[in-house]
Design a protein around this motif. Structure first.
Motif, PDB file in Angstrom:
ATOM      1  N   GLY A   1      58.259 -27.596 133.517  1.00  0.00           N
ATOM      2  CA  GLY A   1      56.940 -27.500 133.916  1.00  0.00           C
ATOM      3  C   GLY A   1      56.417 -28.707 134.125  1.00  0.00           C
ATOM      4  N   ARG A   2      57.107 -29.808 134.429  1.00  0.00           N
ATOM      5  CA  ARG A   2      56.629 -31.219 134.580  1.00  0.00           C
ATOM      6  C   ARG A   2      56.091 -31.626 136.171  1.00  0.00           C
ATOM      7  N   GLY A   3      55.457 -32.615 136.104  1.00  0.00           N
ATOM      8  CA  GLY A   3      55.177 -32.981 137.662  1.00  0.00           C
ATOM      9  C   GLY A   3      54.342 -31.754 138.301  1.00  0.00           C
ATOM     10  N   GLY A   4      53.429 -30.867 137.767  1.00  0.00           N
ATOM     11  CA  GLY A   4      52.748 -29.902 138.538  1.00  0.00           C
ATOM     12  C   GLY A   4      53.473 -28.832 138.816  1.00  0.00           C
ATOM     13  N   ARG A   5      54.806 -28.671 138.687  1.00  0.00           N
ATOM     14  CA  ARG A   5      55.637 -27.463 138.705  1.00  0.00           C
ATOM     15  C   ARG A   5      55.511 -26.684 137.641  1.00  0.00           C
ATOM     16  N   SER A   6      55.811 -25.319 137.591  1.00  0.00           N
ATOM     17  CA  SER A   6      55.910 -24.274 136.671  1.00  0.00           C
ATOM     18  C   SER A   6      57.427 -24.203 135.798  1.00  0.00           C
ATOM     19  N   GLY A   7      57.168 -23.705 134.903  1.00  0.00           N
ATOM     20  CA  GLY A   7      58.567 -23.762 133.835  1.00  0.00           C
ATOM     21  C   GLY A   7      58.329 -22.589 133.071  1.00  0.00           C
ATOM     22  N   LYS A   8      59.607 -22.469 132.506  1.00  0.00           N
ATOM     23  CA  LYS A   8      59.665 -21.348 131.343  1.00  0.00           C
ATOM     24  C   LYS A   8      60.149 -21.858 130.135  1.00  0.00           C
ATOM     25  N   SER A   9      59.641 -21.220 129.016  1.00  0.00           N
ATOM     26  CA  SER A   9      60.449 -21.596 127.562  1.00  0.00           C
ATOM     27  C   SER A   9      60.776 -20.250 127.096  1.00  0.00           C
ATOM     28  N   ILE A  10      62.097 -20.222 126.439  1.00  0.00           N
ATOM     29  CA  ILE A  10      62.529 -19.069 125.711  1.00  0.00           C
ATOM     30  C   ILE A  10      62.826 -19.418 124.352  1.00  0.00           C
ATOM     31  N   THR A  11      62.182 -18.998 123.142  1.00  0.00           N
ATOM     32  CA  THR A  11      62.386 -19.116 122.053  1.00  0.00           C
ATOM     33  C   THR A  11      62.901 -18.176 121.139  1.00  0.00           C
TER      34      THR A  11
END
Length: 438
Positions: free
Chosen positions: A364-374
């Motif tokens: 999710g860096r530089g204005g992009r979206s991302g996802k985390s799975i924990t």
């Protein structure tokens, strides 16, 4: 004191055209850049507080280059190191990343940078510093970790007496790791008072950092993007999967990799999606890496048992996209800017909630979206962090019903060097001008 007006477009920025290559692919400055650039370019001291992935490197890097370009030094006439810009970072990887960024920006102007860090022999770095001016380029930037910088200074191999632009990157992390005495010693070797411009970049604004800022900064402008407290990147979707035990983690990890990674290889490796898997221990990271390799994945590792050259090779192949999965310990959790990280998977929960937030900030860096799975089992240290994790999820608009079976207490933060005896309530001197960008 005059009003600071943010720069809302790159066209408003008065910098040489060659520096504008840094903006390629971006529509507009990030909030931290928009607010930090005007005072920094005016020569003011600046404190930048923002979430990971917010563009802090360019926020301090571009004014540094602009200052160097405005006062050129001939490589032929100068002798020895003529460094006037110093960037101090908490980890080798972050120091190298900053060095690479500034080196690329400075190349058209004959401005070179050198990176100094531990884990490798000092000889090569000393030689680079001694041969700082050659091939028409002048080394005017040093980026490094506190211990190695001070080591080279004490050896007489690194002269900081001309440094008039100092950056303390992730100052909160460096203080928390017990680097305060080293930082103060390093600052003492640079130009003093009004002759030096100082910038501090942080993810948080605790009292320990405020006291350091009050000691060395002159009437600074403080730019806060979001909150003074450490918060999760708002563009990262957070998913927590609660396990009764850890035996099914491997199967669940393989399932996520199959779902996230593309079924067919892309033409350009640089555009390929990547997955960053975090493990808590070095042996665990090595085991998971071996397991994934046996399943046919292009995978590499990054942890403290590896040599510095092996760590750099692993990071390089992951950044280039030739490796689709990187299994790392928390040496990769802070500051690293890796393109196209589609997801971060926490195979094992970290020791602190701060490390969790920094881990998921690799996507999710530089204005992009991302996802985390924990993956969360509630074993050992994890149970004590369930309440803090639930709070972070709730503040970001996410929930996890499975966490509610654990105690929801929130543990008082302990300082890395001072433990439970750390006082975070001692009043700091009068604060700086503050700009808040919510």
């Amino acid at each position: 004191m005059g009003k600071v007006v943010p720069l809302l477009s790159f066209e408003q920025l008065a910098v040489p055209d060659e520096l504008r290559s840094a903006f390629s692919g971006f529509k507009e400055p990030t909030p931290i850049q928009a607010c930090a650039w005007p005072p920094a370019l005016e020569g003011r001291d600046v404190i930048g507080i923002a979430e990971t992935g917010s563009g802090k490197t360019l926020a301090f890097g571009l004014p540094a280059l602009a200052k160097l370009i405005a006062s050129p030094i001939s490589a032929k006439k100068s002798k020895g190191t003529t460094a006037t810009v110093l960037v101090v970072a908490p980890t080798r990887e972050l120091a190298i990343q900053t060095h690479d960024t500034l080196l690329a920006l400075g190349e058209p102007f004959g401005i070179a940078s050198v990176a100094v860090f531990g884990g490798v022999d000092k000889g090569g770095q000393i030689k680079t510093l001694q041969n700082a001016n050659r091939d028409g380029k002048t080394t005017r930037i040093i980026a490094g970790t506190p211990g190695r910088i001070l080591d080279l200074v004490n050896d007489g191999a690194c002269d900081l007496s001309q440094v008039d632009y100092l950056v303390l990157d992730e100052a909160d992390r460096m203080l928390d790791k017990g680097f305060e005495n080293d930082i103060r010693a390093i600052i003492g070797h640079t130009k003093q008072g009004e002759e030096r411009q100082t910038l501090m970049c942080n993810a948080t604004w605790p009292e320990a950092v405020r006291r350091l800022a009050a000691t060395f900064l002159r009437d600074p402008v403080r730019v806060t993007v979001g909150s003074d407290d450490l918060t999760a990147n708002s563009r990262v979707e957070q998913v927590v999967e609660v396990f009764d035990d850890g035996r099914s983690k491997d199967g669940r990890l393989l399932g996520h990799l199959r779902n996230i990674l593309p079924k067919k290889p892309v033409k350009n490796a640089a555009d390929a999606a990547r997955i960053l898997v975090f493990a808590l221990y070095k042996k665990e990271a090595a085991r998971v890496e071996g397991m994934l390799r046996s399943k046919g994945y292009t995978v590499t590792g990054l942890h403290g048992d590896m040599s510095q050259s092996a760590r750099m090779d692993a990071l390089g192949s992951f950044k280039a996209g030739t490796t689709s999965v990187l299994v790392a310990t928390d040496v990769a959790a802070r500051g690293l800017d890796i393109p196209n990280v589609a997801a971060v998977i926490n195979y094992t929960f970290p020791l602190t909630i701060e490390d969790y937030i920094h881990r998921i900030g690799r996507t999710g860096r530089g204005g992009r979206s991302g996802k985390s799975i924990t993956f969360f089992t509630g074993d050992n240290h994890e149970r004590a962090l369930a309440g803090e994790l639930a709070r972070v999820l709730r503040e970001s608009g996410f929930e996890c019903e499975g966490l509610k079976k654990f105690p929801m207490t929130i543990k008082k933060k302990e300082h890395g060097a001072y433990g439970a005896f750390f006082r975070d309530d001692i009043p700091a001197p009068k604060g700086p001008t503050k700009i808040t960008f919510n």
